[in-house]
Each structure stands twice: as C-alpha cells, then as structure tokens.
Design a protein around this motif. Sequence first.
Motif, short mmCIF file in Angstrom:
data_model
loop_
_atom_site.label_atom_id
_atom_site.label_comp_id
_atom_site.label_asym_id
_atom_site.label_seq_id
_atom_site.Cartn_x
_atom_site.Cartn_y
_atom_site.Cartn_z
N TYR A 86 -6.25 -0.67 -5.09
CA TYR A 86 -5.16 -1.42 -4.83
C TYR A 86 -5.38 -2.38 -3.67
CZ TYR A 86 -1.54 1.30 -7.53
OH TYR A 86 -0.83 1.75 -8.50
N LEU A 87 -4.89 -3.80 -3.87
CA LEU A 87 -5.31 -4.62 -2.86
C LEU A 87 -3.99 -5.23 -2.57
CD1 LEU A 87 -7.92 -6.90 -4.75
CD2 LEU A 87 -8.07 -5.87 -2.35
N PRO A 88 -3.70 -5.13 -1.05
CA PRO A 88 -2.33 -5.45 -0.57
C PRO A 88 -2.14 -7.03 -0.46
CG PRO A 88 -3.71 -5.01 1.46
CD PRO A 88 -4.63 -4.78 0.08
N LEU A 145 -7.79 -5.61 -15.02
CA LEU A 145 -7.11 -6.24 -13.48
C LEU A 145 -5.81 -6.39 -13.89
CD1 LEU A 145 -10.34 -8.81 -13.46
CD2 LEU A 145 -9.92 -6.82 -12.26
N PHE A 146 -5.06 -6.11 -12.91
CA PHE A 146 -3.47 -6.22 -12.77
C PHE A 146 -3.12 -7.10 -11.49
CE2 PHE A 146 -4.46 -2.29 -14.76
CZ PHE A 146 -3.53 -2.30 -15.73
N CYS A 147 -2.08 -8.20 -11.89
CA CYS A 147 -1.67 -9.19 -10.90
C CYS A 147 -0.19 -8.87 -10.85
CB CYS A 147 -2.16 -10.55 -11.08
SG CYS A 147 -3.92 -10.89 -11.14
N ALA A 148 0.47 -8.74 -9.67
CA ALA A 148 1.73 -8.49 -9.45
C ALA A 148 2.05 -9.51 -8.29
CB ALA A 148 2.12 -6.97 -9.23
N ALA A 149 3.38 -10.44 -8.71
CA ALA A 149 3.63 -11.34 -7.85
C ALA A 149 4.60 -10.60 -6.70
CB ALA A 149 4.78 -12.25 -8.72
N SER A 150 5.22 -9.49 -6.84
CA SER A 150 6.05 -9.19 -5.82
C SER A 150 5.76 -7.43 -5.86
CB SER A 150 7.47 -9.53 -6.23
OG SER A 150 7.79 -8.62 -7.54
N VAL A 151 6.36 -6.87 -4.83
CA VAL A 151 6.38 -5.43 -4.60
C VAL A 151 6.83 -4.56 -5.91
CG1 VAL A 151 6.92 -3.38 -3.02
CG2 VAL A 151 6.13 -5.42 -2.19
N ASN A 152 8.25 -4.98 -6.22
CA ASN A 152 8.87 -4.71 -7.28
C ASN A 152 8.05 -4.72 -8.50
OD1 ASN A 152 11.37 -3.88 -6.11
ND2 ASN A 152 12.38 -5.82 -6.50
N ALA A 153 7.27 -5.81 -8.62
CA ALA A 153 6.36 -5.86 -9.81
C ALA A 153 5.26 -4.94 -10.00
CB ALA A 153 5.90 -7.22 -10.06
N LEU A 154 4.88 -4.78 -8.36
CA LEU A 154 3.78 -3.67 -8.31
C LEU A 154 4.24 -2.39 -8.60
CD1 LEU A 154 0.88 -3.18 -7.11
CD2 LEU A 154 1.89 -2.85 -4.95
N ALA A 155 5.27 -1.97 -8.37
CA ALA A 155 5.94 -0.72 -8.83
C ALA A 155 6.11 -0.41 -10.16
CB ALA A 155 7.62 -0.59 -8.19
N ASP A 156 6.21 -1.72 -11.06
CA ASP A 156 6.11 -1.45 -12.50
C ASP A 156 4.75 -1.07 -12.75
OD1 ASP A 156 8.85 -1.81 -12.93
OD2 ASP A 156 8.65 -4.03 -12.79
N VAL A 157 3.77 -1.83 -12.29
CA VAL A 157 2.29 -1.61 -12.61
C VAL A 157 1.87 -0.29 -12.19
CG1 VAL A 157 0.10 -2.33 -12.17
CG2 VAL A 157 1.62 -3.96 -12.07
N THR A 158 2.35 0.36 -11.23
CA THR A 158 2.20 1.70 -10.70
C THR A 158 2.73 2.92 -11.51
OG1 THR A 158 2.18 1.06 -8.37
CG2 THR A 158 2.29 3.52 -8.62
N THR A 190 0.88 -1.14 -0.04
CA THR A 190 0.15 -0.03 0.01
C THR A 190 1.03 1.31 0.01
OG1 THR A 190 -1.89 -1.09 1.36
CG2 THR A 190 -1.47 1.22 1.30
N MET A 191 1.84 1.26 0.76
CA MET A 191 2.70 2.55 1.18
C MET A 191 3.60 3.03 -0.33
SD MET A 191 1.46 3.49 3.71
CE MET A 191 0.44 2.63 5.29
N LEU A 192 4.19 1.91 -0.63
CA LEU A 192 4.67 2.19 -2.02
C LEU A 192 4.10 2.78 -3.33
CD1 LEU A 192 7.56 2.06 -3.53
CD2 LEU A 192 7.19 -0.16 -4.15
N PRO A 193 2.98 2.11 -3.56
CA PRO A 193 2.02 2.90 -4.66
C PRO A 193 1.66 4.22 -4.11
CG PRO A 193 1.12 0.77 -3.70
CD PRO A 193 2.41 0.82 -3.41
N LEU A 194 1.14 4.33 -2.83
CA LEU A 194 0.44 5.50 -2.61
C LEU A 194 1.66 6.60 -2.52
CD1 LEU A 194 -1.67 5.76 0.88
CD2 LEU A 194 -0.14 7.76 -0.11
N GLU A 195 2.94 6.23 -2.04
CA GLU A 195 3.98 7.30 -2.17
C GLU A 195 4.29 7.64 -3.73
OE1 GLU A 195 6.90 5.75 0.43
OE2 GLU A 195 5.86 6.54 2.26
N MET A 196 4.32 6.84 -4.57
CA MET A 196 4.47 7.00 -6.14
C MET A 196 3.48 7.77 -6.56
SD MET A 196 6.08 3.31 -7.13
CE MET A 196 6.43 3.63 -8.77
N LEU A 197 2.21 7.57 -6.32
CA LEU A 197 1.25 8.20 -6.73
C LEU A 197 1.21 9.71 -6.20
CD1 LEU A 197 -1.67 5.65 -6.75
CD2 LEU A 197 -0.86 6.92 -8.75
N ARG A 198 1.51 10.01 -5.12
CA ARG A 198 1.68 11.21 -4.58
C ARG A 198 2.81 12.24 -4.99
NH1 ARG A 198 -2.44 13.38 -2.68
NH2 ARG A 198 -3.32 12.49 -0.35
#
Length: 328
Positions: free
Chosen positions: A76-78, A160-173, A17-25
């Motif tokens: 976003y779903l954690p 619908l986006f599925c990410a296997a890891s937090v690094n992948a979630l950063a790429d989605v964001t 949650t925190m990583l994509p939130l801060e990226m969007l900010r």
Amino acid sequence: MPTVTFLLIDQMLSTGTMLPLEMLRGAESRARAEGKSTPLKLITASVDGKPVRSRSGFNLAPDMALAQVPDSDIIYLPALWRNPRPALKRSQPLLDWLSDQASKGAAISAVGTGVCFLAEAGLLDGKPATTHWHYFDRFAADYPDVKLKRQYFITQADKLFCAASVNALADVTVHLIRQLYGPSVASHVERNFSHEIRRPFEEIAYSEGAVHLHPDEDIVQAQTWLKQHCSEDVKLSEVAKTFDMSVRSFNRRFKLATGQTPLQYLQNVRVDMARELLQSSNLSVNEIAEKVGYQDMGHFTALFKKFLSTTPSEYRTTVRAKLFRVNT
C-alpha cells in the motif's frame, strides 16, 4: 503467511494506511472465527526506518527500514498532501524497490497522489491509472505515457490498483480481502466498515487484466473460464479435461493456488453474480437462481446465506433500503 507492507512517507495522509490496515486486521480476525487459518504479516516501513511525520502532525514509527522488508504479496502506498514532487525526488530507493516487487508479482495499491510513485517508477506506462481530481492536469503532463482515466475512482491493470480517494481505497481493500479470504469475510468487513452496501468492485473499476494473487497461469485461465461459463451446467471433470489435467491434479493445483476447490470457487462466482442481479435487476429470486445456474431454490438460498450471512431476499431488502431516495 501473506505479507502486506504499508509504506510510510513524510507528509502522508495517514488514513490511506490506517483504514486498509484496520480492515485487513478485521478480515484476519473474522477469518479466524470462520476457521480459516491464514494469518497476515502486516508491516509498516519507511525508506530509512525512521519515523515519518504525517500531514496531521503525528509521528508514525515504522516496523523496519525498506531494506529489511521481505518480498511482499500486497503493498500500500499512501497519498501525500498537495504536491508530491519533493517526496518523489527523494525516493529513488523506494521506486527501485517497487519495481522489484512488481516484477516478483506483488499487488500494489496506491491512493490519490501516491499513484505518482507507481508512475515515476515506470510501472504505469501504457496502463490505466487515476489519481486525486485536484492533480489530474499535472499528472497528465508529467506522465503522458500513462492512460489517465479521469472518470473512474478506481483503475486496475494486472496487479496495480489506483484509487482516487480513501473511499475508493476501501473498495479496493474489500476486493483484495475477497481474493485472500473469500466473499463471506469480505462481506463481513464491508458491512462493519461501511454503513452502506457499496457497488461491487467489478462494476466501478476500470480494469485491464484479471487479478489473481497466485502465479499458476493454468489455474488463472481456469478461473477466467469458470467466470465466463458460470451460468451454464458446469461439469468440473470436463473443465479439468479442457486444461489437460486429471480431475485429481486439477483439484490439487486449484486448491494450492487459490485456497479453494474448483467447486467452491464456482459457487463464489455464482453468488457474486446473484448479488449483483439482486441489487440491479427486478428479476425474482427464483429467476436469479436459475440465471446463475441453480434449479433448486432451497440449495441456492442456503448457499447464498452461507457466503453472505443473509438470504437473497433479505439482501435485496437491505440494498434497496439504503439507496438514496427523495420523497416528492
């Protein structure tokens, strides 16, 4: 004002949650600096509006309860730590809400075991998905109708986006930021949150269906057409005619749907293609300019710098300097 909702769930991993939130900010702040007045409404919500306890032991206080959350553009779903089954059993209101939001066109991103919420809601039936490697076998057994793509860190089916890891979630964001604000803002966020330059989303994700965060189907088709023909000599008046619109109507609807004119969108697509060729090919910068539809090298360089804040040559140098090498 686009609404982005972050779901808070007991025993969640807060980085999802925190990583994509801060990226969007960061994206919102950069867009404002570039004169793009599109603020985001960022919301955190739990099912009952009460604080949840993260896996790290910190309590996370939501802005509101799920019933108070407005219709969202992005959700976003954690990930949850280990077995998500207990949380899934308590989450019928959340599953119903996700189904409702998906039917209204929300883009939903889930990371790790958070993907189970999408699967449990039936949203991934017949569609590709990925999840954390530790949960592959159980996920495949629990959701046999989902096309589990074990070899991919990211999957995308429509919105619908599925990410296997937090690094992948950063790429989605980063990809979603590009949809919201364009490549210059996305590139700025990527450079500030990742020391390395990553491979483009389109190269690393398993995708089914194009993603466009707007409901105008004619413009979606026009966007797809422009991507397919971007290396050609495109006359936008002829594109408008292809989709049975006047030039004025085409420009108006395109700008209303995407926030960009058709020309700006075409330039974005061409710069994206050039960026990928600079990273992955040995073509000269002149050859790449021609390959993406530009005969004037000066114009191409100025356009590339406008979008990515660096020249094509500097970009190639940066990319190749950050590739892992072993000295022998």
